[in-house]
Write a protein that holds these residues in place. Structure first.
Motif, short mmCIF file in Angstrom:
data_model
loop_
_atom_site.label_atom_id
_atom_site.label_comp_id
_atom_site.label_asym_id
_atom_site.label_seq_id
_atom_site.Cartn_x
_atom_site.Cartn_y
_atom_site.Cartn_z
N ALA A 283 21.15 7.89 -2.64
CA ALA A 283 19.82 8.05 -2.06
C ALA A 283 19.11 6.70 -2.08
CB ALA A 283 19.02 9.08 -2.84
N LEU A 284 18.61 6.29 -0.92
CA LEU A 284 17.99 4.99 -0.77
C LEU A 284 16.65 5.11 -0.06
CD1 LEU A 284 21.08 3.05 0.71
CD2 LEU A 284 20.41 3.16 -1.70
N ALA A 285 15.73 4.22 -0.40
CA ALA A 285 14.47 4.07 0.34
C ALA A 285 14.23 2.59 0.54
CB ALA A 285 13.31 4.72 -0.40
N GLU B 252 0.82 -1.21 0.00
CA GLU B 252 0.00 0.00 0.00
C GLU B 252 0.86 1.26 0.00
OE1 GLU B 252 -3.95 -1.02 2.51
OE2 GLU B 252 -2.06 -1.44 3.56
N LEU B 253 2.02 1.21 0.62
CA LEU B 253 2.89 2.38 0.73
C LEU B 253 3.72 2.60 -0.53
CD1 LEU B 253 3.77 4.66 2.60
CD2 LEU B 253 5.42 3.09 3.65
N TRP B 254 4.02 1.52 -1.23
CA TRP B 254 4.93 1.58 -2.37
C TRP B 254 4.51 2.62 -3.42
CZ3 TRP B 254 9.68 0.44 -3.70
CH2 TRP B 254 10.03 0.35 -5.06
N PRO B 255 3.25 2.70 -3.85
CA PRO B 255 2.90 3.70 -4.87
C PRO B 255 3.18 5.13 -4.42
CG PRO B 255 1.15 2.08 -4.66
CD PRO B 255 2.09 1.87 -3.50
N TRP B 256 3.16 5.38 -3.12
CA TRP B 256 3.36 6.73 -2.61
C TRP B 256 4.82 7.14 -2.67
CZ3 TRP B 256 -0.05 7.00 2.44
CH2 TRP B 256 -1.38 6.73 2.10
N ILE B 257 5.73 6.19 -2.49
CA ILE B 257 7.16 6.54 -2.46
C ILE B 257 7.89 6.22 -3.76
CG2 ILE B 257 7.18 6.18 0.04
CD1 ILE B 257 9.00 3.72 -0.56
N SER B 258 7.30 5.37 -4.61
CA SER B 258 8.01 4.99 -5.83
C SER B 258 7.83 6.02 -6.94
CB SER B 258 7.53 3.62 -6.32
OG SER B 258 6.14 3.62 -6.60
N ASP B 259 6.83 6.88 -6.83
CA ASP B 259 6.69 7.98 -7.79
C ASP B 259 7.60 9.11 -7.30
OD1 ASP B 259 6.01 10.01 -9.50
OD2 ASP B 259 3.87 9.60 -9.44
N LEU C 256 12.70 -1.69 -2.22
CA LEU C 256 13.95 -0.91 -2.25
C LEU C 256 14.01 -0.01 -3.48
CD1 LEU C 256 16.90 -0.54 -1.06
CD2 LEU C 256 17.57 -2.32 -2.69
N ILE C 257 14.54 1.21 -3.27
CA ILE C 257 14.89 2.12 -4.37
C ILE C 257 16.32 2.59 -4.14
CG2 ILE C 257 14.39 4.32 -5.51
CD1 ILE C 257 11.51 4.05 -4.52
N SER D 245 12.36 3.52 5.66
CA SER D 245 13.67 4.09 5.97
C SER D 245 14.23 4.81 4.75
CB SER D 245 14.64 2.99 6.41
OG SER D 245 14.16 2.28 7.53
N VAL D 246 14.91 5.92 5.01
CA VAL D 246 15.56 6.65 3.92
C VAL D 246 17.00 6.93 4.31
CG1 VAL D 246 13.42 7.69 3.10
CG2 VAL D 246 14.81 8.91 4.77
N TRP D 247 17.82 7.04 3.28
CA TRP D 247 19.25 7.36 3.44
C TRP D 247 19.66 8.30 2.31
CZ3 TRP D 247 23.25 5.54 6.74
CH2 TRP D 247 24.56 5.82 6.32
N TYR D 248 20.10 9.47 2.66
CA TYR D 248 20.67 10.41 1.70
C TYR D 248 22.09 10.69 2.16
CZ TYR D 248 15.94 11.43 -0.07
OH TYR D 248 14.68 11.34 -0.61
#
Length: 221
Positions: A120-122, A49-56, A103-104, A134-137
């Motif tokens: 940059a990672l998600a 459910e969360l993936w569409p929000w962060i993958s765009d 993962l991105i 989680s995010v990493w910049y």
């Protein structure tokens, strides 16, 4: 904007989350750890459910108010240009890596500006009651200017995510399906005709119709 180093314990915790799930990122995480914004949150929805929000990522970047970039392809390589804190920057980036609902990975190598490299990672992980996001910049600074700009970049991202995440939580609570979706815009008949003509050309050159249809819808709306 005031700057400060991220809490080392928090950075280590996020780094370990990425490195444990995907050990091949370990060396890059260590190389970009000195100037880093790293954080994680638990949200009450599944990774699917969360993936569409962060993958765009284009819309996510707009929501975070990250400066717009101009992209081009040079000798088969994707390049980008923008302005960070009044500093013109130019970079190249390989194709992004991603694992759906997990993962991105985005890497930028700069040939202009005060930053040498950004990783940059998600990461989405299923946890009890929802997902850990989680995010990493991580940035590698270039010279004294880079050592000034990199902490400001981390501070900016900290503030931007600090604003966005409560909004995400509220949107999730009220059942908003696409909180980063931009408002529909009015499409002129001429623009509609050009888009449809372009779509027909792509299909004639053997592009998959379903993908062409989604691309046209995205460009128009």
């Amino acid at each position: 904007m005031p700057t400060r180093r991220e809490d080392p314990a928090a950075v280590r915790a996020v780094r370990e989350s990425f490195a444990t799930a995907y050990p091949w990122l370990g060396t890059e995480l260590e190389a970009t750890e000195h100037h880093t914004f790293a954080a994680s949150w638990v949200l009450p929805v599944s990774p699917a459910e969360l993936w569409p929000w962060i993958s765009d990522t284009s819309r996510l970047n707009r929501a975070l108010r990250i400066p717009a970039a101009r992209f081009a392809e040079v000798n088969g390589q994707r390049t980008g240009a923008s302005t960070y804190f009044r500093q013109n920057v130019h970079w190249s980036e390989p194709p992004w890596e991603w694992i759906a609902e997990r993962l991105i990975v985005c890497r930028k190598t700069f040939d202009q500006g005060p930053i040498a490299h950004i990783l940059a990672l998600a990461l989405l992980e299923p946890v009890s009651g929802g997902s850990r996001y989680s995010v990493w910049y991580g940035a590698v600074a270039k010279g004294w200017m880079g050592r000034l700009v990199a902490p400001r970049l981390a501070a900016y991202l900290r503030s931007a995510y600090g604003t966005l995440l409560p909004q995400l939580e509220r949107w999730i609570e009220i059942g908003e399906q696409d909180p980063l979706h931009r408002a529909p815009r009015k499409v002129t008949p001429e623009a509609q005709e050009r888009a449809e003509a372009g779509a027909r050309t792509l299909v004639a050159h053997h592009a998959r119709p379903s993908i062409v249809s989604r691309l046209t819808e995205h460009l128009l709306h």
